[in-house]
Each structure stands twice: as C-alpha cells, then as structure tokens.
Motif scaffolding. Structure first.
Motif, PDB file in Angstrom:
ATOM      1  N   GLY A  42      48.126  43.848  41.293  1.00 31.96           N
ATOM      2  CA  GLY A  42      47.210  43.995  39.779  1.00 31.96           C
ATOM      3  C   GLY A  42      47.130  45.272  39.683  1.00 31.96           C
ATOM      4  O   GLY A  42      47.801  45.905  39.010  1.00 31.96           O
ATOM      5  N   CYS A  43      46.005  45.852  40.283  1.00 30.33           N
ATOM      6  CA  CYS A  43      45.656  47.195  40.065  1.00 30.33           C
ATOM      7  C   CYS A  43      46.257  48.137  40.687  1.00 30.33           C
ATOM      8  O   CYS A  43      46.540  49.503  40.553  1.00 30.33           O
ATOM      9  CB  CYS A  43      44.045  47.413  40.315  1.00 30.33           C
ATOM     10  SG  CYS A  43      43.626  47.007  42.004  1.00 30.33           S
ATOM     11  N   CYS A  48      41.007  44.914  42.416  1.00 30.72           N
ATOM     12  CA  CYS A  48      40.974  43.902  41.829  1.00 30.72           C
ATOM     13  C   CYS A  48      41.053  42.622  42.954  1.00 30.72           C
ATOM     14  O   CYS A  48      40.636  41.629  42.713  1.00 30.72           O
ATOM     15  CB  CYS A  48      42.356  43.526  41.013  1.00 30.72           C
ATOM     16  SG  CYS A  48      43.841  43.396  41.641  1.00 30.72           S
ATOM     17  N   ARG A  61      43.205  44.287  51.494  1.00 29.54           N
ATOM     18  CA  ARG A  61      43.971  44.343  50.135  1.00 29.54           C
ATOM     19  C   ARG A  61      45.326  44.876  50.772  1.00 29.54           C
ATOM     20  O   ARG A  61      45.472  46.263  51.195  1.00 29.54           O
ATOM     21  CB  ARG A  61      43.115  45.299  49.353  1.00 29.54           C
ATOM     22  CG  ARG A  61      42.192  44.650  48.584  1.00 29.54           C
ATOM     23  CD  ARG A  61      40.984  45.420  48.577  1.00 29.54           C
ATOM     24  NE  ARG A  61      40.192  45.118  47.380  1.00 29.54           N
ATOM     25  CZ  ARG A  61      39.513  43.876  47.020  1.00 29.54           C
ATOM     26  NH1 ARG A  61      39.607  42.984  47.688  1.00 29.54           N
ATOM     27  NH2 ARG A  61      38.712  43.853  45.763  1.00 29.54           N
ATOM     28  N   CYS A 106      45.002  35.750  39.642  1.00 35.14           N
ATOM     29  CA  CYS A 106      44.083  36.035  40.524  1.00 35.14           C
ATOM     30  C   CYS A 106      43.991  35.125  41.511  1.00 35.14           C
ATOM     31  O   CYS A 106      43.445  35.385  42.771  1.00 35.14           O
ATOM     32  CB  CYS A 106      42.737  36.285  40.128  1.00 35.14           C
ATOM     33  SG  CYS A 106      41.961  34.850  39.413  1.00 35.14           S
ATOM     34  N   ASN A 141      36.506  40.216  44.433  1.00 30.74           N
ATOM     35  CA  ASN A 141      37.909  40.078  43.620  1.00 30.74           C
ATOM     36  C   ASN A 141      37.364  39.655  42.168  1.00 30.74           C
ATOM     37  O   ASN A 141      36.306  39.243  41.706  1.00 30.74           O
ATOM     38  CB  ASN A 141      38.677  38.954  44.245  1.00 30.74           C
ATOM     39  CG  ASN A 141      39.353  39.121  45.579  1.00 30.74           C
ATOM     40  OD1 ASN A 141      38.932  40.226  46.057  1.00 30.74           O
ATOM     41  ND2 ASN A 141      40.251  38.460  45.721  1.00 30.74           N
ATOM     42  N   LEU A 142      38.577  40.314  41.304  1.00 30.66           N
ATOM     43  CA  LEU A 142      38.239  40.097  39.900  1.00 30.66           C
ATOM     44  C   LEU A 142      39.115  39.018  39.290  1.00 30.66           C
ATOM     45  O   LEU A 142      40.352  38.766  39.755  1.00 30.66           O
ATOM     46  CB  LEU A 142      38.840  41.586  39.174  1.00 30.66           C
ATOM     47  CG  LEU A 142      37.727  42.731  39.658  1.00 30.66           C
ATOM     48  CD1 LEU A 142      38.674  44.108  38.779  1.00 30.66           C
ATOM     49  CD2 LEU A 142      36.613  42.483  39.048  1.00 30.66           C
ATOM     50  N   CYS A 143      38.519  38.195  38.421  1.00 31.34           N
ATOM     51  CA  CYS A 143      39.137  37.433  37.648  1.00 31.34           C
ATOM     52  C   CYS A 143      39.165  37.755  36.066  1.00 31.34           C
ATOM     53  O   CYS A 143      37.994  37.805  35.555  1.00 31.34           O
ATOM     54  CB  CYS A 143      38.557  35.911  37.988  1.00 31.34           C
ATOM     55  SG  CYS A 143      39.293  34.657  36.812  1.00 31.34           S
ATOM     56  N   ARG A 144      40.254  38.255  35.618  1.00 33.45           N
ATOM     57  CA  ARG A 144      40.121  38.545  34.225  1.00 33.45           C
ATOM     58  C   ARG A 144      39.991  37.231  33.289  1.00 33.45           C
ATOM     59  O   ARG A 144      39.652  37.389  31.938  1.00 33.45           O
ATOM     60  CB  ARG A 144      41.414  39.355  33.968  1.00 33.45           C
ATOM     61  CG  ARG A 144      41.518  40.631  34.271  1.00 33.45           C
ATOM     62  CD  ARG A 144      42.575  41.559  33.608  1.00 33.45           C
ATOM     63  NE  ARG A 144      43.964  40.875  34.090  1.00 33.45           N
ATOM     64  CZ  ARG A 144      44.818  41.624  33.709  1.00 33.45           C
ATOM     65  NH1 ARG A 144      44.967  42.635  33.004  1.00 33.45           N
ATOM     66  NH2 ARG A 144      46.287  40.864  33.842  1.00 33.45           N
TER      67      ARG A 144
END
Ligand code: FES
Ligand code: FES
Length: 170
Positions: A42-43, A48, A61, A106, A141-144
């Motif tokens: 992702g990033c 993320c 990560r 994600c 964590n990120l979920c768009r």
C-alpha cells in the motif's frame, strides 16, 4: 557494485533459498520472488499495514523490514491461514460473515494483525477483549473503504468463539 546475499527464509513452514540485494524489503521478496502476493503493497512507508505478516508470531510491517533481517525468523503470510483443503480459517470466515471486507485490499493485513494479536492474547490466558481493546488493535491498520465497524465485529467474534471452543481455529 553487487551487494547480493543468499538467504534462507522460512515462510509458512517452508524453507526458501533466495538471492537478494541487501536493500530489498521483505515485502518485495515475498511478493516478487516467492510469489506470495497476499501481503499487499500500500503505502510502503509503514503507515497503512496492508503488508502485515507475522514474524515469530508477532504482526510486523513487511515493507519496513529488509529480507535479510528476516532470516532465522518464522514468517507467516495470509496464505497460511486457510487449510490445505482451501477451507477458510475461523477468522477469515468471521470477516466474511460480518462483511468485514469491501474492496479487500486491506484485508490480508487486518487478518494477520488480528491473528497475531489473538494468538498472543490466548497465550497469556487473557479473557474476552472488550470492544475498545479490539478497536485499539484495528486502529493500527488503514481501510480506505472505512469498514472498521465490521472488521472490529469480526475480530471480536473470533475472540469470543475461540474462548468458547479453545483449540478449534478453523
Ligand atoms: S505497505 Fe507496509 S505499512 Fe503500508
Ligand atoms: S476493504 Fe477496501 S481498503 Fe479496506
């Protein structure tokens, strides 16, 4: 200048010998050399969590580790969760049941984040987590698609059912 190293990575209980440049990330080696594409890029800056894998049981990560640093560790990717028959793990089934994924980008990272956390909790004999604890974990964590509520539901449900039936994780 060539700066290449022959290393052995133990991934999902299988050993792989790979020749890597010292600068290559674990994420790149997993995805491109070992064709384990479940961990997503992702990033690629540690923000993320889409690349999360387990390193000696703990979520990490993969974009922040060099592959050479991972030699000697037990690595597990999302590909390790389902049974060889293809049956999804209890955690994967919970994500499906609670609609904890939308685009799914994600999802592998959240699964491995949750898997590592749940296993660590079980090892310490901790009881059922409250929702705030699960939210705290999921916030790593990120979920768009912003599916956080259902992700928290899925993790909390898995924690509950594992406590009710210890040892049954599929
Ligand atoms: S790709 Fe590793 S944290 Fe985003
Ligand atoms: S389900 Fe789309 S980014 Fe999380």
């Amino acid at each position: 200048m060539h700066d290449r190293h022959l290393i052995t990575l133990t991934v999902n209980d299988e050993e792989h010998e790979v020749v890597v440049e010292a600068r290559r990330t674990l994420l790149d080696v997993l995805r491109h050399d070992l064709r384990l594409t479940g961990a997503h890029a992702g990033c690629e800056h540690g923000v993320c969590g889409a690349c999360t894998v387990l390193v000696d049981g703990a979520p990490a990560r993969a974009c922040l580790l060099f592959a050479v640093q991972a030699e000697g560790s037990a690595l597990h990717t999302v590909e390790s969760l389902a049974a060889p028959s293809g049956e999804l793990s209890d955690l994967q089934q919970a994500f499906s049941r609670h609609h904890g994924l939308q685009c799914g980008f994600c999802t592998p990272g959240f699964l491995m984040l949750a898997e590592g956390w749940l296993a660590e909790r079980a090892a310490t004999g901790a009881g059922e987590p409250d929702r705030e604890e699960v939210r705290e974990v999921a916030s790593a964590n990120l979920c768009r698609c912003t599916g956080y509520q259902t992700i928290v539901d899925a993790i909390a449900d898995t924690a509950r059912t594992r406590l009710a039936a210890p040892g049954e994780t599929a």
